[in-house]
Write a protein that holds these residues in place. Structure first.
Motif, PDB file in Angstrom:
ATOM      1  N   VAL A 204       0.860  -1.184   0.000  1.00 34.42           N
ATOM      2  CA  VAL A 204       0.000   0.000   0.000  1.00 34.42           C
ATOM      3  C   VAL A 204       0.899   1.237   0.000  1.00 34.42           C
ATOM      4  CG1 VAL A 204      -0.184   0.474   2.476  1.00 34.42           C
ATOM      5  CG2 VAL A 204      -2.182   0.835   1.026  1.00 34.42           C
ATOM      6  N   ALA A 205       0.321   2.406  -0.191  1.00 33.71           N
ATOM      7  CA  ALA A 205       1.043   3.664  -0.007  1.00 33.71           C
ATOM      8  C   ALA A 205       0.082   4.682   0.590  1.00 33.71           C
ATOM      9  CB  ALA A 205       1.610   4.193  -1.326  1.00 33.71           C
ATOM     10  N   THR A 206       0.563   5.462   1.548  1.00 35.53           N
ATOM     11  CA  THR A 206      -0.238   6.521   2.157  1.00 35.53           C
ATOM     12  C   THR A 206       0.519   7.837   2.090  1.00 35.53           C
ATOM     13  OG1 THR A 206       0.650   5.944   4.345  1.00 35.53           O
ATOM     14  CG2 THR A 206      -1.482   5.005   3.735  1.00 35.53           C
ATOM     15  N   SER A 333       3.060  -2.209   7.390  1.00 40.03           N
ATOM     16  CA  SER A 333       4.169  -1.515   8.023  1.00 40.03           C
ATOM     17  C   SER A 333       3.762  -0.098   8.411  1.00 40.03           C
ATOM     18  CB  SER A 333       5.390  -1.536   7.103  1.00 40.03           C
ATOM     19  OG  SER A 333       6.548  -1.152   7.818  1.00 40.03           O
ATOM     20  N   SER A 334       4.568   0.911   8.061  1.00 47.49           N
ATOM     21  CA  SER A 334       4.327   2.274   8.539  1.00 47.49           C
ATOM     22  C   SER A 334       3.001   2.854   8.078  1.00 47.49           C
ATOM     23  CB  SER A 334       5.466   3.190   8.083  1.00 47.49           C
ATOM     24  OG  SER A 334       5.426   3.399   6.684  1.00 47.49           O
ATOM     25  N   ALA A 335       2.459   2.334   6.976  1.00 51.48           N
ATOM     26  CA  ALA A 335       1.241   2.909   6.407  1.00 51.48           C
ATOM     27  C   ALA A 335      -0.021   2.543   7.177  1.00 51.48           C
ATOM     28  CB  ALA A 335       1.096   2.465   4.947  1.00 51.48           C
ATOM     29  N   GLY A 336       0.026   1.500   8.012  1.00 49.35           N
ATOM     30  CA  GLY A 336      -1.178   0.973   8.630  1.00 49.35           C
ATOM     31  C   GLY A 336      -1.956   1.978   9.459  1.00 49.35           C
ATOM     32  N   SER A 337      -1.286   2.698  10.358  1.00 53.89           N
ATOM     33  CA  SER A 337      -1.993   3.657  11.210  1.00 53.89           C
ATOM     34  C   SER A 337      -2.564   4.805  10.396  1.00 53.89           C
ATOM     35  CB  SER A 337      -1.061   4.192  12.304  1.00 53.89           C
ATOM     36  OG  SER A 337       0.064   4.837  11.735  1.00 53.89           O
ATOM     37  N   ILE A 338      -1.903   5.145   9.288  1.00 54.07           N
ATOM     38  CA  ILE A 338      -2.386   6.241   8.442  1.00 54.07           C
ATOM     39  C   ILE A 338      -3.600   5.804   7.622  1.00 54.07           C
ATOM     40  CG2 ILE A 338      -1.742   7.955   6.718  1.00 54.07           C
ATOM     41  CD1 ILE A 338      -0.302   8.184   9.441  1.00 54.07           C
ATOM     42  N   ILE A 339      -3.630   4.541   7.194  1.00 53.57           N
ATOM     43  CA  ILE A 339      -4.844   4.035   6.533  1.00 53.57           C
ATOM     44  C   ILE A 339      -6.016   4.119   7.503  1.00 53.57           C
ATOM     45  CG2 ILE A 339      -5.960   2.082   5.404  1.00 53.57           C
ATOM     46  CD1 ILE A 339      -3.184   0.983   4.762  1.00 53.57           C
TER      47      ILE A 339
END
Length: 373
Positions: A204-206, A333-339
């Motif tokens: 994914v990408a955020t 990874s890092s994108a999870g909380s932003i999703i």
């Protein structure tokens, strides 16, 4: 000094999905293939046979039901078991940058900001496509942004660390409008042949736009406070660095060249660290548990999130207070909380307070206290 706020978020989601059933069918076919090839060694007691996986095992262990990936054909081939990405020429946009630009355009549209107004781009992710030139600078050029750009890697905490860095620069005046982007191609560093972790990650990408409150053109989240912490641990590790690449080896013989973790130690050590970090951050800013309308946590494991949510709120979170997206996206990874934040924040009312938190390898943990305006 200026007041930094979040004015827009964007999410790029790949088109391809791998369900648990699809993944299990492939893994079990791979296990049968390996067991057949090593039948004599197994019979002699020289090696253990590979166990089958199951959808029930995956859901119980993680809460994950599916994952989005850039390429599923290679992953679902028992004789390949990794994504297949066509090589791109140096003159073509990289895969990471392509994903990032999509997420950035969505975030910029929500913020009502033109890309040319951005003067800081931070590409914060767990695994960079290359050592240099920085992927962030490539994204900067593709967007038509100005100013400067750089890459950042703090594993699964990269997004919150990146937001803190951007917020600090906007606050000080060294940047006016920033975008923090997290293109995570997790499928490329996952060992799909390992039963204990073959189900964990997705792609994914955020992107998150951060600017001064005085420049905001619509609703926004004020960044009240940020806090980051790190503590070294080997319990989550990937040794596939450029120094390792310079030595001759067979990838199939180097298990440490892909994602590795000691899951039990991670649970035991990370949960109290993250819970204490959040509670201390809240206390230092006069935020009580009852003040939090929502918690957007790193999406690694449902059991971990449930534990942290209960510790922070002092009770079991009610539906919607601690949204999970990992059942659909898996660990990104890092994108999870932003999703989780992007998809579950628009309904909050002015004055509502929430907290974004990510945590992972390092160990690292980053938290951001925000208020809706």
């Amino acid at each position: 000094m200026f007041n930094p706020v979040i004015t827009g978020t964007g999410v790029f989601t790949p088109e391809q999905i791998i369900t648990n059933d699809e993944l299990v069918e492939t893994f079990n076919a791979y296990a049968d293939l390996m067991n057949a090839q090593n039948a004599e060694a197994i019979a002699a007691g020289e090696m253990e046979p590979l166990e089958h996986s199951s959808s029930e095992f995956i859901v119980k262990a993680s809460g994950i039901e599916q994952r989005y990936v850039i390429d599923k054909t290679g992953v679902l081939d028992p004789k390949v078991m990794h994504p297949l990405f066509p090589e791109r020429a140096d003159g073509e946009i990289s895969l990471m940058a392509e994903m990032a630009v999509d997420a950035c355009h969505k975030a910029l549209a929500e913020a009502q900001v033109d890309a040319s107004e951005i003067d800081l781009v931070i590409c914060a992710a767990s695994n960079m496509e290359r050592a240099y030139p920085a992927v962030a600078i490539e994204i900067q050029q593709a967007l038509g942004a100005g100013g400067f750009a750089f890459d950042m890697n703090v594993a699964c905490s990269s997004a919150t660390f990146g937001i803190q860095a951007a917020a600090d620069m906007v606050r000080s005046g060294s940047a006016n409008k920033a975008i923090v982007v997290n293109p995570e191609i997790c499928s490329a560093h996952l060992e799909w042949r390992d039963r204990d972790c073959h189900f964990i990650f997705g792609d994914v990408a955020t992107a998150t736009v951060i600017e001064r409150d005085s420049d905001a053109k619509g609703d926004y989240f004020e960044i009240l406070s940020t806090r980051c912490a790190t503590e070294f641990s080997n319990n989550i590790r990937n040794n596939n660095g450029y120094l390792r690449r310079s030595r001759p080896y067979g990838m199939e013989d180097r298990r440490d060249m892909q994602f590795m973790q000691n899951g039990r130690k991670v649970f035991k050590e990370v949960l109290p660290m993250v819970s204490k970090h959040i509670l201390d951050h809240m206390a230092d800013n006069g935020v009580e548990s009852d003040d939090l309308k929502r918690i957007w946590l790193h999406q690694a494991n449902k059991t971990m999130n449930d534990f942290i949510g209960k510790k922070v709120l002092g009770r079991t979170p009610e539906a919607g207070e601690q949204p999970n997206i990992l059942q659909d996206y898996a660990n990104t990874s890092s994108a999870g909380s932003i999703i989780a934040f992007a998809q579950n924040s628009k309904d909050l009312e002015s004055g509502d307070t929430g907290l974004i938190c990510s945590f992972g390898a390092g160990y690292s943990v980053g938290s951001i206290i925000v208020r809706r305006h």
